[in-house]
Design a protein around this motif. Structure first.
Motif, PDB file in Angstrom:
ATOM      1  N   VAL A   1      -2.471  35.046 -11.018  1.00  0.00           N
ATOM      2  CA  VAL A   1      -2.185  34.003 -10.040  1.00  0.00           C
ATOM      3  C   VAL A   1      -1.931  34.695  -8.705  1.00  0.00           C
ATOM      4  CG1 VAL A   1      -0.697  32.059  -9.439  1.00  0.00           C
ATOM      5  CG2 VAL A   1      -1.153  32.583 -11.853  1.00  0.00           C
TER       6      VAL A   1
ATOM      7  N   TYR B   1      -6.319  26.305  -7.418  1.00  0.00           N
ATOM      8  CA  TYR B   1      -5.260  25.367  -7.778  1.00  0.00           C
ATOM      9  C   TYR B   1      -5.131  24.331  -6.651  1.00  0.00           C
ATOM     10  CZ  TYR B   1      -0.651  23.450  -8.821  1.00  0.00           C
ATOM     11  OH  TYR B   1       0.402  22.596  -9.076  1.00  0.00           O
ATOM     12  N   GLN B   2      -5.540  23.131  -6.945  1.00  0.00           N
ATOM     13  CA  GLN B   2      -5.524  22.026  -5.984  1.00  0.00           C
ATOM     14  C   GLN B   2      -6.254  22.365  -4.689  1.00  0.00           C
ATOM     15  OE1 GLN B   2      -1.356  20.962  -5.711  1.00  0.00           O
ATOM     16  NE2 GLN B   2      -1.360  20.001  -7.735  1.00  0.00           N
TER      17      GLN B   2
ATOM     18  N   SER C   1      -3.736  20.933 -12.195  1.00  0.00           N
ATOM     19  CA  SER C   1      -2.384  21.066 -12.750  1.00  0.00           C
ATOM     20  C   SER C   1      -2.230  22.347 -13.565  1.00  0.00           C
ATOM     21  CB  SER C   1      -2.095  19.867 -13.664  1.00  0.00           C
ATOM     22  OG  SER C   1      -2.936  19.932 -14.800  1.00  0.00           O
ATOM     23  N   PRO C   2      -0.973  22.792 -13.726  1.00  0.00           N
ATOM     24  CA  PRO C   2      -0.716  23.956 -14.585  1.00  0.00           C
ATOM     25  C   PRO C   2      -1.187  23.708 -16.012  1.00  0.00           C
ATOM     26  CG  PRO C   2       1.243  23.412 -13.302  1.00  0.00           C
ATOM     27  CD  PRO C   2       0.251  22.313 -13.062  1.00  0.00           C
TER      28      PRO C   2
ATOM     29  N   LEU D   1      -4.875  24.295 -16.149  1.00  0.00           N
ATOM     30  CA  LEU D   1      -5.128  25.742 -16.042  1.00  0.00           C
ATOM     31  C   LEU D   1      -4.856  26.414 -17.392  1.00  0.00           C
ATOM     32  CD1 LEU D   1      -3.651  26.343 -12.491  1.00  0.00           C
ATOM     33  CD2 LEU D   1      -6.014  26.812 -13.169  1.00  0.00           C
TER      34      LEU D   1
ATOM     35  N   ILE E   1      -6.633  32.887 -10.515  1.00  0.00           N
ATOM     36  CA  ILE E   1      -6.128  31.559 -10.204  1.00  0.00           C
ATOM     37  C   ILE E   1      -5.630  31.610  -8.767  1.00  0.00           C
ATOM     38  CG2 ILE E   1      -4.386  29.808 -10.760  1.00  0.00           C
ATOM     39  CD1 ILE E   1      -4.642  30.734 -13.711  1.00  0.00           C
TER      40      ILE E   1
ATOM     41  N   ASN F   1      -4.034  30.262  -5.512  1.00  0.00           N
ATOM     42  CA  ASN F   1      -3.016  29.300  -5.097  1.00  0.00           C
ATOM     43  C   ASN F   1      -2.776  29.484  -3.598  1.00  0.00           C
ATOM     44  OD1 ASN F   1      -0.744  27.535  -5.199  1.00  0.00           O
ATOM     45  ND2 ASN F   1       0.643  29.257  -5.610  1.00  0.00           N
TER      46      ASN F   1
ATOM     47  N   LEU G   1       4.085  29.022  -9.887  1.00  0.00           N
ATOM     48  CA  LEU G   1       2.921  28.446 -10.558  1.00  0.00           C
ATOM     49  C   LEU G   1       2.623  29.198 -11.860  1.00  0.00           C
ATOM     50  CD1 LEU G   1       0.503  26.524 -10.728  1.00  0.00           C
ATOM     51  CD2 LEU G   1      -0.772  28.094  -9.241  1.00  0.00           C
TER      52      LEU G   1
END
Ligand code: PSU
Ligand code: MN
Length: 303
Positions: free
Chosen positions: A154, A181-182, A204-205, A208, A226, A228, A292
């Motif tokens: 992440v 992520y979003q 969403s987590p 993921l 991932i 973010n 996250l």
């Protein structure tokens, strides 16, 4: 695991009981931030993981011993001792054999986390293909490790000191999914945008975590990026970042910085050029990534 590895009791217990664990790297402590913000950042990252219900496992090599989960003393030493090596995957054997102390990069942290059974890892930004990498071949070992070790990383994308387009091409070639992520856009660390898209946007987590479980079950090799994006309140204006990056790159060329010294040099230059600004942004994005990561680890363990 081998006798060269010591897993902290708390981490061991969590792993055995199927509780969420988040791996954290240590190059960011020793070579990514100046003192004392490196120490504050490392300790705060651990607290954030705990607040989110995950056990933090900061990874480093201390006096030749691979550690998964560090004591406060160790973190303090990594923050202040200038002799701490920057240890990437290829350095692990040497640092252990010679009884030295090394802060692990994303690549080395993934190698160790993967072997210890930690599935989720949080950091600031990943290494990648450097600008001009098509001639220098300066490509971070982080990308190779992502291609072979099944650990999700992440991050807030990759810093614009790198060639983000080529970094993403490389990840695609090596079969590494890049999940936003979003977001539809791959972030560039201090900024939410880079001009490049992610492979897939995930909201969403839980979703993921589902991707990670599916990849486990199919036995696909390698990890996942991932991405973010930094919170809008913490973002630095792109023009300001680009100016700092250009100056940092010029300075590196002028001084002939090469090899593993490149990334730490550029980070230090940027911190200097932007004053406290980049440090603050860097810290904020790390905390957001840890948060996250902990949520993903929780969802991943829940079946
Ligand atoms: N990018 C950052 N901050 C960092 C690093 C990368 O924004 O601290 C560190 C990470 O530990 C990463 C390493 O794994 O630098 C990459 O170094 P290299 O480019 O030499 O592979
Ligand atoms: Mn390099």
């Amino acid at each position: 695991m081998s006798s060269f590895v010591r897993i902290a009791p708390e981490v061991e217990e969590a792993l055995a009981g199927g509780a969420p664990v988040v791996a954290l790297e240590s190059t960011i402590i020793s070579h990514g931030f100046p003192y004392p913000s490196n120490l504050e950042c490392a300790l705060e990252a651990e607290s954030v993981a705990r607040e989110e219900g995950a056990v933090p496992a900061t990874i480093a090599i201390v006096d030749g011993e691979i550690r998964v989960g560090l004591a406060r003393d160790d973190i303090e030493r990594l923050s202040t001792d200038k002799a701490v090596l920057k240890a990437s995957t290829r350095d692990i054997g040497t640092v252990v054999a010679l009884g030295r102390t090394g802060a692990t990069t994303v690549a080395a942290t993934m190698t160790i986390a993967g072997r210890a059974g930690v599935r989720v890892f949080a950091t600031g930004g990943i290494g990648g293909v450097h600008r001009g990498g098509e001639t220098t071949l300066d490509v971070s070992a982080d990308l190779e490790e992502l291609a072979r070790t099944r650990v999700a990383v992440v991050c807030a994308g990759a810093k614009s000191v790198l060639d983000i387009g080529r970094t993403l091409e490389y990840l695609e070639t090596r079969g590494v999914p890049v999940l936003g992520y979003q977001t539809d856009e791959f972030p560039a660390f201090y900024t939410r945008t880079s001009g490049f898209r992610v492979d897939a946007r995930v909201e969403s987590p839980e979703d993921l975590a589902r991707v990670l479980r599916v990849r486990d079950e199919i036995d696909l090799p390698g990890g996942e990026v991932i991405a973010n994006p930094i919170d809008p309140h913490d973002e630095i204006p792109p023009a300001e970042v680009e100016a700092a990056v250009s100056r940092a790159l010029e300075e590196a060329a002028l001084r002939g910085v090469s090899g593993k010294a490149v990334t730490p040099f550029l980070l230090a230059q940027i911190h200097e050029i932007t004053g406290g600004r980049s440090e603050q942004a860097n810290k904020a994005l790390v905390m957001s990534n840890v948060q996250l990561a902990a949520r993903i680890a929780r969802a991943y363990q829940k079946r």
